[in-house]
Design an enzyme around this catalytic site. Sequence first.
Site, PDB file in Angstrom:
ATOM      1  N   ASP A  98      20.776   9.373  14.404  1.00 54.02           N
ATOM      2  CA  ASP A  98      20.675   9.526  12.953  1.00 54.02           C
ATOM      3  C   ASP A  98      20.494  11.010  12.588  1.00 54.02           C
ATOM      4  OD1 ASP A  98      20.624   8.712  10.343  1.00 54.02           O
ATOM      5  OD2 ASP A  98      18.802   7.506  10.500  1.00 54.02           O
TER       6      ASP A  98
ATOM      7  N   GLU B 163      22.431  16.349   9.444  1.00 49.86           N
ATOM      8  CA  GLU B 163      23.190  16.939   8.332  1.00 49.86           C
ATOM      9  C   GLU B 163      22.435  18.086   7.653  1.00 49.86           C
ATOM     10  OE1 GLU B 163      23.858  12.490   8.577  1.00 49.86           O
ATOM     11  OE2 GLU B 163      22.110  13.705   8.057  1.00 49.86           O
TER      12      GLU B 163
ATOM     13  N   ASP C  68      23.906   5.455   4.033  1.00 48.38           N
ATOM     14  CA  ASP C  68      23.031   4.688   3.150  1.00 48.38           C
ATOM     15  C   ASP C  68      23.782   4.185   1.918  1.00 48.38           C
ATOM     16  OD1 ASP C  68      21.167   5.409   4.988  1.00 48.38           O
ATOM     17  OD2 ASP C  68      20.178   6.905   3.733  1.00 48.38           O
TER      18      ASP C  68
END
Length: 770
Positions: free
Chosen positions: A413, A416, A479
């Site tokens: 995860d 970014e 998401d």
Amino acid sequence: MKFTDGFWLTKQGYQINHPYMVRDFNISREKVTLYAPCQYIAHRGNTLNVASLTIEISSPLADVFQIKAWHHKGAITPNPAFELNKQELALNVDQQDDYLEIKSGETVVRVEYDPFHIYFYDQSKQLTEVNLKGLAWIEGPDQSTYMRGQLNLAVGEQIYGLGERFSPFIKNGQVVDIWNQDGGTSSEQAYKNVPFFLSNQGYGVFVNHPEKVSFEVGIEAVSKTQFSLEGEVLDYFVINGKDLQDVYRNYTSLTGKPALPPAWSYGLWLTTSFTTNYDEETVNHFVDGMAERDIPLRVFHFDCFWMKEFEWSNFEWDRDAFPEPEKMLQRLKKKGLQISVWINPYIAEKSKLFDEAVERDFLLKRPDGSIWQWDLWQAGMGIVDFSNPKACAWYQQKLKALLDMGVDTFKTDFGERIPTDVAYYDGSDPNKMHNYYSYLYNKLVFDLLKVERGEHEAVLFARSATAGGQQFPVHWGGDCDATYESMAESLRGGLSLALSGFGYWSHDIGGFENTSTPDLFKRWTAFGLLSTHSRLHGSTSYRVPWVFDQEAVEVTRHFAKLKNTLMPYLFGRSVDNHQTGLPVMRPLLLDFSEDLTTHYLDRQYMLGSSLLVAPVFNSDGEASYYLPEGKWTHLLTGEVVKGGGWHHDQYDYFNLPLYVREHTILITGYRDDVPDYDYTDHPTFTLYQLQEGKQAHAVLVDQKGNKKGQVTAYLNNQVISIETDMEALHYQIVCHDQDIQSCTSGELKQNQAGQSVISLYGSQKLELIL
């Protein structure tokens, strides 16, 4: 970046310098170098006090041209750079008095000297062009400088790709910044930014810069695709091919083909969800509940709170919730599950690894030498510096301990929000590292899995990426919200990513944020289990189907089992992806580019080359979908429909538009309980709407990707001739919607659906008489 004020004026504070002519050039075996001053040279005096661009043209692969232009070479910072597979081919150059023609494969670049102009051709067909202002060095405020490229947009030309973008599928009219951000699926920001676009005119463009590249697609200059970046150099590739699929193959040959994921990864993944309360009892309740309801489950994922709060990442189990993690993992594995755990590259200040990483110089630092920290996500968190080889080895060592414990894969995860006000261990440019960090992050985890688990056992569940990241599947869409609108935007993102080099894609079934209605969950479940990879995951609520209603349980069971039976077909398409780069889940544009309607379709997709899927996006169960020319057979009902137009139907939760393309031999398996079984054990080859005088074929692979046999079929005057090379294998041939009167080999029977079934053993030649 936009540099103009309308068509006529330049924005205040900017000066655009572009080549007027090619004043000189040099031809070597592997490149042509052009020297192009930024004003017209009428006499020697004009050569003074003028900027000039140097332009190199080379061909790293057949039908691929690299265009590299710079103003001041000394200002170019090299690191990091994309890892590319370049060969630097010898060029075929035709030098004339007023132009050069450079050939690679079937692609020709024509450079006209005066005025400056570059044309790109597929043989004699023009693909695009660089006009007089199509290359520019631009002076901006405060001594900033930029490089800009422009390519002509033809009438009707449309642009696709540029990463996983949730904005409109066709990029014309959009400003797209290639800059990884954690913005969810409901904004113009993207987790996976790729500076590559595909044109329906039959070419692609890859801008070879990991830093921020700004694309203006038919918007600042409405007849141009524009790309610009800060600095003194612009480097891009124009990629041609026989068709769009060939362009795609050439792009992935340059930037890397995806690895072949393990067959088990195609099964259903279930997670704890994010902020929900869970412990081992919760996990067992979920896993046993799926088994009791006969829902095939293949992977269980532990999300963030498998570690203690405020300590992410310390890579240690929260032993209050999981007192015996080693034994727990072994108990879960005895139930036939692979195990995934959540990780990220951030180290919270409370983690015991923080001081260790600081002491060993493993975290990113500010230019003044202090550790870069902030409180967004985790209190006082730092970021691992993956430009430091020792930090990479240290990070891998922490993950290896989890693999030794029984973990099989990682959800990689984040990656970014990488700052630019930092100094890297190896001196890399922080602006270039912002996007490229995601490549280093996922590569080092994937490389560890290859070493510890084997070449074809490595798989990730990754969120961030840039060019080249397709080599480390699988990626998911981030998401999304629990709405039909978010379900549709998720698919747009997946289709955009598919046209950016990525072969596999997943999404959170039912939406990540909030909790979906039972209706939405059931529709999204069908979509999710007809994607390459399928995961039930949420934020603040669980995603086990029985929390929605009993029908949700039955729908999940129905589509999970259907997907498992399709595995011989799906895994065969994955082998194709590994070898050619063509995505398994992809827009219809790639398979039917001659059909102009497919250029606009973003609510349906091809799953491999033979299955068309159109999810239902409303609570009424209505679906409007397009079928290209030909006969299409509904996989679940057997109905044959004529293509070449739009269709509108209503579906219950156990159905959706799911069609088999004509002239297909679809391979299915005999098991529906797991995705990874022996595909060579009694496979079924179903013939769908064979075309007169054409050969159809299907290749059978095992669950390691090895070819085990092939079936070819040829229809001629009511006789189907079939050849196989599958020695010592039991299998059967099914003719869909065609009655077989007799066959020359094998045992002919009718199945429960009334179809003709021929059971065979070993390699055969046979004829089926219709």
